[in-house]
Design a protein around this motif. Sequence first.
Motif, PDB file in Angstrom:
ATOM      1  N   ASP A   1       0.896  -1.136   0.000  1.00  0.00           N
ATOM      2  CA  ASP A   1       0.000   0.000   0.000  1.00  0.00           C
ATOM      3  C   ASP A   1       0.946   1.199   0.000  1.00  0.00           C
ATOM      4  OD1 ASP A   1      -1.900   1.885   0.304  1.00  0.00           O
ATOM      5  OD2 ASP A   1      -2.592   1.240   2.284  1.00  0.00           O
ATOM      6  N   GLY A   2       1.184   1.774  -1.155  1.00  0.00           N
ATOM      7  CA  GLY A   2       2.248   2.772  -1.281  1.00  0.00           C
ATOM      8  C   GLY A   2       3.577   2.079  -1.056  1.00  0.00           C
ATOM      9  N   ASP A   3       4.362   2.575  -0.094  1.00  0.00           N
ATOM     10  CA  ASP A   3       5.669   1.967   0.180  1.00  0.00           C
ATOM     11  C   ASP A   3       5.595   0.954   1.309  1.00  0.00           C
ATOM     12  OD1 ASP A   3       6.910   3.480  -1.711  1.00  0.00           O
ATOM     13  OD2 ASP A   3       7.499   5.088  -0.315  1.00  0.00           O
ATOM     14  N   THR A   4       4.415   0.801   1.887  1.00  0.00           N
ATOM     15  CA  THR A   4       4.293  -0.047   3.076  1.00  0.00           C
ATOM     16  C   THR A   4       3.729  -1.412   2.716  1.00  0.00           C
ATOM     17  OG1 THR A   4       3.655   1.995   4.173  1.00  0.00           O
ATOM     18  CG2 THR A   4       3.455  -0.019   5.460  1.00  0.00           C
ATOM     19  N   ILE A   5       4.316  -2.444   3.324  1.00  0.00           N
ATOM     20  CA  ILE A   5       3.770  -3.787   3.135  1.00  0.00           C
ATOM     21  C   ILE A   5       2.663  -3.985   4.165  1.00  0.00           C
ATOM     22  CG2 ILE A   5       4.255  -6.263   3.252  1.00  0.00           C
ATOM     23  CD1 ILE A   5       7.121  -5.572   2.290  1.00  0.00           C
ATOM     24  N   VAL A   6       1.462  -4.251   3.679  1.00  0.00           N
ATOM     25  CA  VAL A   6       0.304  -4.452   4.556  1.00  0.00           C
ATOM     26  C   VAL A   6      -0.261  -5.840   4.287  1.00  0.00           C
ATOM     27  CG1 VAL A   6      -0.232  -1.993   4.616  1.00  0.00           C
ATOM     28  CG2 VAL A   6      -1.270  -3.434   2.852  1.00  0.00           C
ATOM     29  N   GLY A   7      -1.326  -6.189   4.993  1.00  0.00           N
ATOM     30  CA  GLY A   7      -1.995  -7.459   4.746  1.00  0.00           C
ATOM     31  C   GLY A   7      -2.083  -8.305   6.004  1.00  0.00           C
ATOM     32  N   ILE A   8      -2.758  -9.428   5.870  1.00  0.00           N
ATOM     33  CA  ILE A   8      -3.029 -10.305   7.010  1.00  0.00           C
ATOM     34  C   ILE A   8      -1.722 -10.737   7.694  1.00  0.00           C
ATOM     35  CG2 ILE A   8      -3.946 -12.583   7.667  1.00  0.00           C
ATOM     36  CD1 ILE A   8      -6.044 -12.190   5.403  1.00  0.00           C
ATOM     37  N   ASP A   9      -0.765 -11.207   6.896  1.00  0.00           N
ATOM     38  CA  ASP A   9       0.493 -11.683   7.500  1.00  0.00           C
ATOM     39  C   ASP A   9       1.244 -10.544   8.179  1.00  0.00           C
ATOM     40  OD1 ASP A   9       0.004 -14.241   6.649  1.00  0.00           O
ATOM     41  OD2 ASP A   9       1.327 -14.139   4.910  1.00  0.00           O
ATOM     42  N   ALA A  10       1.289  -9.390   7.514  1.00  0.00           N
ATOM     43  CA  ALA A  10       2.005  -8.236   8.078  1.00  0.00           C
ATOM     44  C   ALA A  10       1.386  -7.843   9.420  1.00  0.00           C
ATOM     45  CB  ALA A  10       1.965  -7.070   7.097  1.00  0.00           C
ATOM     46  N   GLU A  11       0.068  -7.852   9.480  1.00  0.00           N
ATOM     47  CA  GLU A  11      -0.598  -7.420  10.725  1.00  0.00           C
ATOM     48  C   GLU A  11      -0.520  -8.477  11.816  1.00  0.00           C
ATOM     49  OE1 GLU A  11      -4.125  -5.184  11.033  1.00  0.00           O
ATOM     50  OE2 GLU A  11      -3.932  -4.329   9.029  1.00  0.00           O
ATOM     51  N   ILE A  12      -0.661  -9.740  11.432  1.00  0.00           N
ATOM     52  CA  ILE A  12      -0.533 -10.793  12.458  1.00  0.00           C
ATOM     53  C   ILE A  12       0.898 -10.773  13.001  1.00  0.00           C
ATOM     54  CG2 ILE A  12      -0.498 -13.299  12.871  1.00  0.00           C
ATOM     55  CD1 ILE A  12      -2.890 -13.589  11.055  1.00  0.00           C
ATOM     56  N   ALA A  13       1.873 -10.638  12.107  1.00  0.00           N
ATOM     57  CA  ALA A  13       3.273 -10.602  12.541  1.00  0.00           C
ATOM     58  C   ALA A  13       3.514  -9.445  13.496  1.00  0.00           C
ATOM     59  CB  ALA A  13       4.190 -10.494  11.323  1.00  0.00           C
ATOM     60  N   ALA A  14       2.964  -8.287  13.168  1.00  0.00           N
ATOM     61  CA  ALA A  14       3.162  -7.116  14.029  1.00  0.00           C
ATOM     62  C   ALA A  14       2.563  -7.365  15.411  1.00  0.00           C
ATOM     63  CB  ALA A  14       2.546  -5.879  13.377  1.00  0.00           C
ATOM     64  N   ALA A  15       1.361  -7.939  15.446  1.00  0.00           N
ATOM     65  CA  ALA A  15       0.697  -8.191  16.730  1.00  0.00           C
ATOM     66  C   ALA A  15       1.462  -9.242  17.539  1.00  0.00           C
ATOM     67  CB  ALA A  15      -0.740  -8.647  16.488  1.00  0.00           C
ATOM     68  N   VAL A  16       1.896 -10.316  16.874  1.00  0.00           N
ATOM     69  CA  VAL A  16       2.611 -11.385  17.582  1.00  0.00           C
ATOM     70  C   VAL A  16       3.959 -10.862  18.091  1.00  0.00           C
ATOM     71  CG1 VAL A  16       3.753 -13.627  17.301  1.00  0.00           C
ATOM     72  CG2 VAL A  16       1.459 -13.282  16.375  1.00  0.00           C
ATOM     73  N   CYS A  17       4.677 -10.117  17.256  1.00  0.00           N
ATOM     74  CA  CYS A  17       5.977  -9.591  17.666  1.00  0.00           C
ATOM     75  C   CYS A  17       5.825  -8.640  18.843  1.00  0.00           C
ATOM     76  CB  CYS A  17       6.674  -8.877  16.508  1.00  0.00           C
ATOM     77  SG  CYS A  17       7.395 -10.026  15.351  1.00  0.00           S
ATOM     78  N   GLU A  18       4.798  -7.803  18.803  1.00  0.00           N
ATOM     79  CA  GLU A  18       4.588  -6.872  19.908  1.00  0.00           C
ATOM     80  C   GLU A  18       4.389  -7.660  21.203  1.00  0.00           C
ATOM     81  OE1 GLU A  18       1.355  -4.098  19.475  1.00  0.00           O
ATOM     82  OE2 GLU A  18       1.821  -3.214  21.424  1.00  0.00           O
ATOM     83  N   LYS A  19       3.587  -8.709  21.127  1.00  0.00           N
ATOM     84  CA  LYS A  19       3.334  -9.541  22.307  1.00  0.00           C
ATOM     85  C   LYS A  19       4.619 -10.224  22.778  1.00  0.00           C
ATOM     86  CE  LYS A  19      -0.643 -10.586  23.674  1.00  0.00           C
ATOM     87  NZ  LYS A  19      -1.387 -10.409  24.679  1.00  0.00           N
ATOM     88  N   MET A  20       5.476 -10.586  21.833  1.00  0.00           N
ATOM     89  CA  MET A  20       6.741 -11.244  22.180  1.00  0.00           C
ATOM     90  C   MET A  20       7.783 -10.245  22.681  1.00  0.00           C
ATOM     91  SD  MET A  20       7.073 -13.684  18.797  1.00  0.00           S
ATOM     92  CE  MET A  20       8.695 -14.398  19.097  1.00  0.00           C
ATOM     93  N   GLY A  21       7.494  -8.952  22.530  1.00  0.00           N
ATOM     94  CA  GLY A  21       8.431  -7.929  22.982  1.00  0.00           C
ATOM     95  C   GLY A  21       9.471  -7.543  21.936  1.00  0.00           C
ATOM     96  N   TYR A  22       9.117  -7.711  20.672  1.00  0.00           N
ATOM     97  CA  TYR A  22      10.035  -7.346  19.593  1.00  0.00           C
ATOM     98  C   TYR A  22       9.398  -6.317  18.669  1.00  0.00           C
ATOM     99  CZ  TYR A  22      12.878 -11.518  20.576  1.00  0.00           C
ATOM    100  OH  TYR A  22      13.675 -12.458  21.156  1.00  0.00           O
TER     101      TYR A  22
END
Length: 263
Positions: A43-64
């Motif tokens: 989406d423009g220069d940003t990678i979006v989508g189901i995997d991108a968002e799940i990864a962001a949520a999981v990483c945040e929970k993992m502390g990364y």
Amino acid sequence: MKKLMALLVCIAMMAVSLGVLAEETPTLVMATNASFPPYEYYDGDTIVGIDAEIAAAVCEKMGYALQIDDMEFDSIIAAVSSGKADFAMAGMTVTEERKQMVDFSDSYATGIQAVVVKEDSPITTVDDLFAEGANYTVGVQISTTGDIYTTSDIEEAGLGTVQRFPNGNEAVMALMSGKIDCVVIDNEPAKAYVAANEGLKVLETEYAVEDYAACFAKDSELTAQFNAALAELTEDGTIQSIIDKYINTGDAAEATDGEAAAE
Ligand code: ARG
């Protein structure tokens, strides 16, 4: 007095920057191939989508913090197993062959291999591809399960030809221009590509049903941490709400309108 003040300011600044350094969140690098809407796309220069968002949520929970590296689908397993990336999410299907090279997380979604054809195509069901005397040219993204299945079911069976493209978008473009007869690709990207291009449809019959999962280097400690975070986010409804945001709302199709032409 002035000197003392300056010294104190100096010490204060050092303390602040040390604190910032100490608290800096470690980053996990995720490998993907971002031509796979609605799982990963630009989406423009940003990678979006189901995997991108799940990864962001999981990483945040993992502390990364999360960094996403876009690469050829073909390079993802090697990037993960060599440590160039910490993990991958790419609508990647769990297969026995891949399990020899990487470890998979628990599955977070189901994928279906589907067939995309022109609206007036003589191919009306998946079985038409394997019919005696069939001689279709089938497009796939290289190294995907679509490639693996059609290579064995169609090419090696002498029932047609498989043409391998660097990404799904190029396969769909070849179908649009009549160079190939169909594209075998995962169902959700298939729907997104059909929505973004006139005159195409997805066959109703399914080629194969698969599980998507994240993958990690063999014996990585991250796999268990990822699974624990994923389980919590599944439990509290976060994962489903991310999936719902991109599937069945029409958003994914809208979001990819420009993509086929842009790439
Ligand atoms: N599910 C298929 C596979 O694992 C295709 C995945 C393609 N993913 C992508 N991001 N291009 O082989």
